[in-house]
Design a protein around this motif. Structure first.
Motif, PDB file in Angstrom:
ATOM      1  N   VAL A  12       0.804  -1.223   0.047  1.00 61.96           N
ATOM      2  CA  VAL A  12       0.103  -0.127   0.116  1.00 61.96           C
ATOM      3  C   VAL A  12       0.984   1.173  -0.032  1.00 61.96           C
ATOM      4  CG1 VAL A  12      -1.667   1.375   1.218  1.00 61.96           C
ATOM      5  CG2 VAL A  12      -1.835  -1.088   1.171  1.00 61.96           C
ATOM      6  N   PHE A  13       1.811   1.324   0.866  1.00 62.30           N
ATOM      7  CA  PHE A  13       2.683   2.383   0.830  1.00 62.30           C
ATOM      8  C   PHE A  13       3.515   2.732  -0.264  1.00 62.30           C
ATOM      9  CE2 PHE A  13       7.664   3.185   1.130  1.00 62.30           C
ATOM     10  CZ  PHE A  13       7.486   4.457   1.378  1.00 62.30           C
ATOM     11  N   PHE A  17       3.256   6.046  -2.583  1.00 67.77           N
ATOM     12  CA  PHE A  17       4.549   6.739  -2.993  1.00 67.77           C
ATOM     13  C   PHE A  17       4.692   7.022  -4.263  1.00 67.77           C
ATOM     14  CE2 PHE A  17       9.071   7.575  -2.923  1.00 67.77           C
ATOM     15  CZ  PHE A  17       9.288   8.135  -1.629  1.00 67.77           C
ATOM     16  N   ALA A  18       4.650   5.835  -5.128  1.00 65.81           N
ATOM     17  CA  ALA A  18       4.816   6.074  -6.713  1.00 65.81           C
ATOM     18  C   ALA A  18       3.632   6.669  -7.333  1.00 65.81           C
ATOM     19  CB  ALA A  18       4.685   4.684  -7.182  1.00 65.81           C
ATOM     20  N   LEU A  19       2.295   6.885  -6.805  1.00 60.65           N
ATOM     21  CA  LEU A  19       1.554   7.606  -7.475  1.00 60.65           C
ATOM     22  C   LEU A  19       1.781   9.214  -7.032  1.00 60.65           C
ATOM     23  CD1 LEU A  19      -1.800   5.981  -6.298  1.00 60.65           C
ATOM     24  CD2 LEU A  19      -0.963   6.353  -8.906  1.00 60.65           C
ATOM     25  N   CYS A  54       2.699   9.596   3.087  1.00 59.54           N
ATOM     26  CA  CYS A  54       2.808   7.996   2.470  1.00 59.54           C
ATOM     27  C   CYS A  54       3.545   7.266   3.520  1.00 59.54           C
ATOM     28  CB  CYS A  54       3.544   7.878   1.304  1.00 59.54           C
ATOM     29  SG  CYS A  54       2.628   8.703   0.136  1.00 59.54           S
ATOM     30  N   THR A  55       4.406   7.683   4.259  1.00 59.46           N
ATOM     31  CA  THR A  55       5.396   7.034   5.222  1.00 59.46           C
ATOM     32  C   THR A  55       4.438   6.724   6.631  1.00 59.46           C
ATOM     33  OG1 THR A  55       6.483   9.013   6.355  1.00 59.46           O
ATOM     34  CG2 THR A  55       7.609   7.865   4.410  1.00 59.46           C
ATOM     35  N   ASN A  56       3.626   7.997   6.742  1.00 59.13           N
ATOM     36  CA  ASN A  56       2.534   7.532   7.967  1.00 59.13           C
ATOM     37  C   ASN A  56       1.753   6.279   7.965  1.00 59.13           C
ATOM     38  OD1 ASN A  56       1.576  11.145   8.245  1.00 59.13           O
ATOM     39  ND2 ASN A  56       3.684  10.035   8.769  1.00 59.13           N
ATOM     40  N   ILE A  57       1.864   5.995   6.682  1.00 59.01           N
ATOM     41  CA  ILE A  57       1.117   4.560   6.430  1.00 59.01           C
ATOM     42  C   ILE A  57       1.887   3.542   6.975  1.00 59.01           C
ATOM     43  CG2 ILE A  57       0.361   2.930   4.729  1.00 59.01           C
ATOM     44  CD1 ILE A  57      -0.048   4.922   2.660  1.00 59.01           C
ATOM     45  N   LEU A  58       2.791   3.630   7.262  1.00 59.11           N
ATOM     46  CA  LEU A  58       4.133   2.377   8.033  1.00 59.11           C
ATOM     47  C   LEU A  58       4.042   2.756   9.465  1.00 59.11           C
ATOM     48  CD1 LEU A  58       6.841   2.757   4.946  1.00 59.11           C
ATOM     49  CD2 LEU A  58       5.118   0.923   5.323  1.00 59.11           C
ATOM     50  N   PRO A 205      10.162  -6.179   2.687  1.00 62.74           N
ATOM     51  CA  PRO A 205       9.105  -4.896   3.118  1.00 62.74           C
ATOM     52  C   PRO A 205       9.853  -3.992   4.115  1.00 62.74           C
ATOM     53  CG  PRO A 205       9.046  -6.617   4.576  1.00 62.74           C
ATOM     54  CD  PRO A 205      10.137  -7.258   3.642  1.00 62.74           C
ATOM     55  N   MET A 206       8.969  -2.850   4.320  1.00 62.96           N
ATOM     56  CA  MET A 206       9.562  -1.851   4.933  1.00 62.96           C
ATOM     57  C   MET A 206       9.496  -2.035   6.621  1.00 62.96           C
ATOM     58  SD  MET A 206      10.545   0.446   2.790  1.00 62.96           S
ATOM     59  CE  MET A 206      10.574   2.053   3.683  1.00 62.96           C
ATOM     60  N   GLY A 207      10.399  -1.355   7.390  1.00 59.73           N
ATOM     61  CA  GLY A 207      10.036  -1.212   8.901  1.00 59.73           C
ATOM     62  C   GLY A 207       8.916  -0.466   9.337  1.00 59.73           C
ATOM     63  N   LEU A 208       8.397  -1.066  10.367  1.00 59.36           N
ATOM     64  CA  LEU A 208       7.051  -0.188  10.745  1.00 59.36           C
ATOM     65  C   LEU A 208       7.227   0.517  12.101  1.00 59.36           C
ATOM     66  CD1 LEU A 208       4.422  -3.124  10.145  1.00 59.36           C
ATOM     67  CD2 LEU A 208       5.144  -1.307   8.627  1.00 59.36           C
ATOM     68  N   GLY A 209       6.462   1.519  12.215  1.00 58.63           N
ATOM     69  CA  GLY A 209       6.304   2.024  13.542  1.00 58.63           C
ATOM     70  C   GLY A 209       7.512   2.859  13.934  1.00 58.63           C
ATOM     71  N   ASN A 210       8.236   3.495  13.189  1.00 53.56           N
ATOM     72  CA  ASN A 210       9.426   4.158  13.307  1.00 53.56           C
ATOM     73  C   ASN A 210       9.379   5.749  13.769  1.00 53.56           C
ATOM     74  OD1 ASN A 210      11.384   2.159  13.231  1.00 53.56           O
ATOM     75  ND2 ASN A 210      10.632   2.013  11.106  1.00 53.56           N
ATOM     76  N   ARG A 211      10.096   6.181  14.858  1.00 50.53           N
ATOM     77  CA  ARG A 211      10.050   7.542  15.106  1.00 50.53           C
ATOM     78  C   ARG A 211      11.281   8.158  14.805  1.00 50.53           C
ATOM     79  NH1 ARG A 211      11.379  11.217  19.349  1.00 50.53           N
ATOM     80  NH2 ARG A 211       9.569  12.695  20.175  1.00 50.53           N
ATOM     81  N   LEU A 212      11.438   8.777  13.602  1.00 47.30           N
ATOM     82  CA  LEU A 212      12.460   9.483  13.006  1.00 47.30           C
ATOM     83  C   LEU A 212      12.912  10.965  13.582  1.00 47.30           C
ATOM     84  CD1 LEU A 212      11.939   7.453  11.079  1.00 47.30           C
ATOM     85  CD2 LEU A 212      12.570   9.051   9.084  1.00 47.30           C
TER      86      LEU A 212
END
Length: 244
Positions: A12-13, A17-19, A54-58, A205-212
């Motif tokens: 989904v991310f 992102f591509a769109l 988009c990254t908020n989806i993750l 896949p991408m890592g989830l729930g990260n606080r940058l």
């Protein structure tokens, strides 16, 4: 378990992102060719706003500390460690008032919708890592550009991204040239944390729930120090702010 759950979420991310990249590519073209720099910059700002969403989806969140320390109406050179693409997305959106321009590898200047167009036309510069002689005048031009327009350059002196968050040795060449040709600039060190965790499994896949976390440190006036002092102060500030 997180890796298993991440597969469908990552799909989904990436679609979202591509769109964003595809939709904003013609928008950028129109803004740049019809309305000029300021309009093009706005389009890039909002592209990166939507990319952060988009990254908020993750479950990704962005946190910038001490933005008030950044001097205004002067050239600025942001110096940061580099952990992933999402460092750049965050910097472009959250530090947009400073017009950040990047030193990027030339391969990114072709083939990526929106991203490549912005790198070629938005004030950033592209260098050939295999040809140091080519890089010198290009980075010099960026220094002169931020000096003239009072904008900012972003440089990642590690050269490549850290896949584990552990900082690599800083190279001084690019920063030294920027300092020489933007003598009224301020160096602003930034320590980036947790961005590498987004790509801990690779690109999928991408890592989830990260606080940058982006921690901005005290600015350093180029005119007040020798380059070796600047290099030492900058690297120490960035490295000491990295939490592994």
């Amino acid at each position: 378990m997180q890796k298993i759950v991440s597969y469908p979420i990552s799909i989904v991310f990436y679609v979202a992102f591509a769109l964003c990249l595809l939709v904003f590519h013609p928008i950028q073209w129109i803004c740049f060719n019809v309305f000029g720099y300021q309009s093009h910059k706005k389009s890039v700002d909002y592209l990166n706003f939507f990319l952060t969403k988009c990254t908020n989806i993750l479950g990704t969140t962005y946190h910038f500390q001490n933005v008030n320390l950044i001097p205004k109406n002067v050239p600025v050179i942001f110096v940061a460690n580099h952990q992933s693409l999402y460092d750049i997305v965050g910097i472009i959106w959250y530090l947009r008032r400073f017009h950040p321009k990047f030193v990027s590898k030339k391969e990114l200047g072709r083939g990526i919708p929106s991203v490549s167009y912005n790198l070629r036309h938005g004030g950033s510069v592209l260098i050939d890592r295999k040809d140091p002689k080519q890089a010198l005048p290009v980075i010099k031009g960026l220094g002169e550009y931020i000096e003239k327009h009072r904008r900012s350059a972003v440089i990642f002196p590690e050269g490549t991204r850290s896949k584990t968050g552990v900082p690599k040795r800083f190279s001084e060449n690019g920063l030294k040239i920027l300092c020489k040709y933007a003598p009224s600039a301020y160096i602003v060190p930034i320590s980036i944390n947790n961005s590498w965790k987004m790509v801990r499994y690779g690109q999928f896949p991408m890592g989830l729930g990260n606080r940058l976390q982006f921690t901005i440190h005290e600015p350093i006036a180029i005119k007040d120090f020798s380059f070796q002092e600047i290099m030492e102060k900058t690297e120490n500030a960035v490295v000491q702010g990295i939490k592994n």
